[in-house]
Design an enzyme around this catalytic site. Structure first.
Site, short mmCIF file in Angstrom:
data_model
loop_
_atom_site.label_atom_id
_atom_site.label_comp_id
_atom_site.label_asym_id
_atom_site.label_seq_id
_atom_site.Cartn_x
_atom_site.Cartn_y
_atom_site.Cartn_z
N GLU A 206 0.84 -1.21 0.00
CA GLU A 206 0.00 0.00 0.00
C GLU A 206 0.87 1.26 0.00
O GLU A 206 0.77 2.12 0.88
CB GLU A 206 -0.99 -0.02 1.17
CG GLU A 206 -1.99 -1.15 1.04
CD GLU A 206 -3.22 -1.06 1.94
OE1 GLU A 206 -3.27 -0.20 2.84
OE2 GLU A 206 -4.14 -1.87 1.73
N GLU A 335 -4.96 -8.53 -0.81
CA GLU A 335 -5.77 -8.41 0.41
C GLU A 335 -7.21 -8.24 -0.03
O GLU A 335 -7.51 -7.35 -0.84
CB GLU A 335 -5.34 -7.21 1.26
CG GLU A 335 -3.95 -7.37 1.85
CD GLU A 335 -3.53 -6.21 2.76
OE1 GLU A 335 -4.41 -5.52 3.32
OE2 GLU A 335 -2.31 -6.00 2.90
O1 AHR Z 1 -5.33 -6.05 6.69
C1 AHR Z 1 -5.29 -4.90 7.50
C2 AHR Z 1 -4.65 -3.72 6.77
O2 AHR Z 1 -5.42 -3.38 5.66
C3 AHR Z 1 -3.29 -3.99 6.20
O3 AHR Z 1 -2.29 -3.81 7.14
C4 AHR Z 1 -3.18 -2.97 5.11
O4 AHR Z 1 -2.39 -3.39 4.05
C5 AHR Z 1 -4.63 -2.74 4.69
O5 AHR Z 1 -4.95 -1.41 4.66
#
Ligand code: AHR
Length: 547
Positions: A206, A335
């Protein structure tokens, strides 16, 4: 294809309820409605890579500490410090790849602090997740050891935000160089003479946000700089018998085309290229997990259609830059998962982002897994967030030191999709498979509108004479009597399993750990059609034997 209301026709909650009252009642008690679908077993899409069912573990709340690692002297039953129940449940499920150590944590993690005698490892402040003291007792060796125990391939997210290309190339040398260099000898002295052979490396996480708030062009330039040294370190011809690396560049939040264009523009002039490209897409919920209303459930479940549209769109954008299909970068959904409103008391006693998984969450997981099957030609890896105790986890423990460990509804949704791994996905038609119009923007809907209900979602895969069909009924108010035409093969027999609870907020708890679990499902083949009843709020997988 259906005879009842579909997402294309706007149905308010009130009118859906009155319509439901007029429908005949199904065997499970909700009004019955017919649905038709079709599986084209001879129209292949691509292999369902097992990696599409992968997971993610961060140093966050009680995921790595407590969920995975309890320490060798813990009263919690453990295998050399790893929570025994976690290991056993995950071995049964199979986790193809596990990403670690973050997440946001990755861009503030310095791997050298997590090696060597545990008592000498420095304590650092985890500044993303509550400023707790991170004692670094779960580091590179412990993580790789865990992956070996559960049969997962490790995937490291390297630090770009507060790290350096030197730190990155050193981590690769430490993990992968066979022997004889200072770092590989240090690894051996720390107990692992055999190289770890880590293939997957994320170059930052990110970077548009917690990874350093980069602009896309700057993030791509960082990738090029970090990759230059990483690739030279890893190149197989430089390290005989060593491991080549697969470098994953930081992609967008959701379907952000501006980020992808800004990032990919920087690779036009040659130089190190990305092997993979990582997008993140969470399906946010505005209510605590066990307090979802029907409207809020439908709003969240409808986001999965947008995920599918985003995957198609991001793949198109990447292909515009990499027209040669043999060289195209793998698209990672690094994610994903539902992210509901946390319950403060649960977070306080069980860890940050500790979140229950309900029947609604399982439906969401299955809608996502159906997307991955249908878009198997566009995706390389998908990691649900996260493995245990954080967000849409497959396991939950009652706090970091609690003795109980349960399998969530999401665990069972993943179990239902396991038979697809390695098979070839095939084309499917169903009402709920239609892509949403992207009007109104990502994740949004026009002001004040009621949410239209999602509909029957289907995906399928095939290997030889075996066809695996997964079906999701996301409606709370109708049992679906499904007639699914099987085309391209002669279907003979079927057997199925189902996860179902009429209560969208039902979940497994420490007092009732098996409320949600798989049950046999009656399914039959008649005249080349698969026939079954999908009760309101259910996920099913049917294996069809074909001639
Ligand atoms: O999964 C929780 C958080 O969500 C992670 O640390 C980040 O990559 C995303 O914003």
């Amino acid at each position: 294809m259906s005879s009842a209301p579909t997402r294309r026709r706007f149905v308010s909650a009130a009118s859906a309820a009155s319509l439901a009252a007029l429908l005949p009642r199904g065997v499970f008690g909700a009004p019955a409605a017919n649905r038709k679908a079709a599986v084209h077993a001879d129209q292949e899409i691509a292999t369902v890579r097992p990696e599409l069912h992968s997971n993610f573990a961060e140093h966050l709340g009680s995921c790595s500490y407590g969920g995975i690692w309890v320490g060798k002297n813990s009263p919690v039953p453990n295998i050399n410090g790893y929570r025994r129940a976690t290991v056993e449940y995950l071995k049964e499920l199979g986790v193809p790849v596990l990403r670690w150590p973050g997440g946001c944590f990755a861009d503030d993690y310095h791997w050298r602090e997590g090696i060597g005698p545990a008592a000498k490892r420095p304590k650092r402040v985890n500044l993303h997740w509550g400023n707790y003291l991170e004692d670094n007792s779960f580091g590179t060796h412990e993580f790789v050891g865990f992956c070996r125990l559960i049969g997962a391939e490790p995937y490291f997210a390297a630090n770009v935000g507060t790290g350096s290309p030197e730190e990155f190339r050193d981590w690769i040398e430490y993990c992968n160089y066979p022997k004889g260099s200072a770092l590989s000898d240090e690894r051996a002295a720390n107990g692992s003479p055999e190289p770890f052979r880590v293939k997957y490396w994320g170059v930052g996480n990110e970077l548009w946000g917690c990874g350093g708030n980069y602009t896309p062009d700057r993030a791509a330039q960082e990738f090029r700089r970090f990759a230059t040294f990483a690739r030279n370190m890893a190149a197989a011809h430089i390290i005989p018998g060593g491991t080549d690396v697969y470098l994953v560049g930081c992609g967008p939040n959701g379907d952000d085309a501006r980020w992808t264009r800004g990032f990919m523009d920087q690779f036009a002039g040659g130089g190190p290229q990305i092997d993979g490209y990582s997008m993140h897409y969470y399906e946010n919920g505005n209510l605590p997990p066990t307090e979802f209303t029907v409207q809020e459930m439908y709003r969240q479940l409808n986001l999965f259609g947008r995920v599918e549209a985003a995957v198609i769109h991001q793949r198109e954008l990447l292909d515009g830059y990499q027209p040669d299909p043999r060289r195209r970068a793998g698209l990672f959904l690094d994610e994903w998962g539902v992210w509901d409103r946390m319950v403060p008391e649960e977070e306080r006693t069980r860890g940050r982002l500790w979140m229950q998984s309900t029947m609604r969450s399982a439906v969401g997981a299955a809608l996502g897994l159906n997307v991955f099957n249908r878009q198997a030609d566009k995706l390389y890896m998908c990691n649900i967030a996260q493995l245990v105790n954080v967000l849409q986890s497959v396991l939950l423990t009652d706090g970091p030191e609690g003795n109980h460990c349960i399998r969530t509804s999401t665990y069972w949704a993943f179990m239902l999709f396991k038979p697809h791994r390695g098979k070839t996905s095939v084309r499917v038609e169903a009402d709920g498979n239609r892509l949403p119009s992207m009007e109104g923007g990502r994740g949004g809907r026009g002001g004040g509108e009621q949410e239209a209900p999602p509909d029957l979602s289907v995906s399928a895969s095939r290997q030889g004479g075996e066809l695996v069909v997964s079906l999701v009924n996301p409606r709370h108010d109708v049992d679906m009597e499904v007639e699914c035409a099987i085309r391209g093969v002669a279907a003979r027999s079927a057997r199925g399993q189902i996860l179902h609870d009429a209560d969208r907020n039902a979940c497994n708890t420490f007092d009732n750990p098996d409320r949600l679990r798989l049950q046999p499902l009656e399914a039959r083949v008649e005249g080349g059609n698969l026939k079954l009843v999908l009760p309101a709020l259910s996920v099913a997988t049917v294996t069809v034997q074909a001639g």
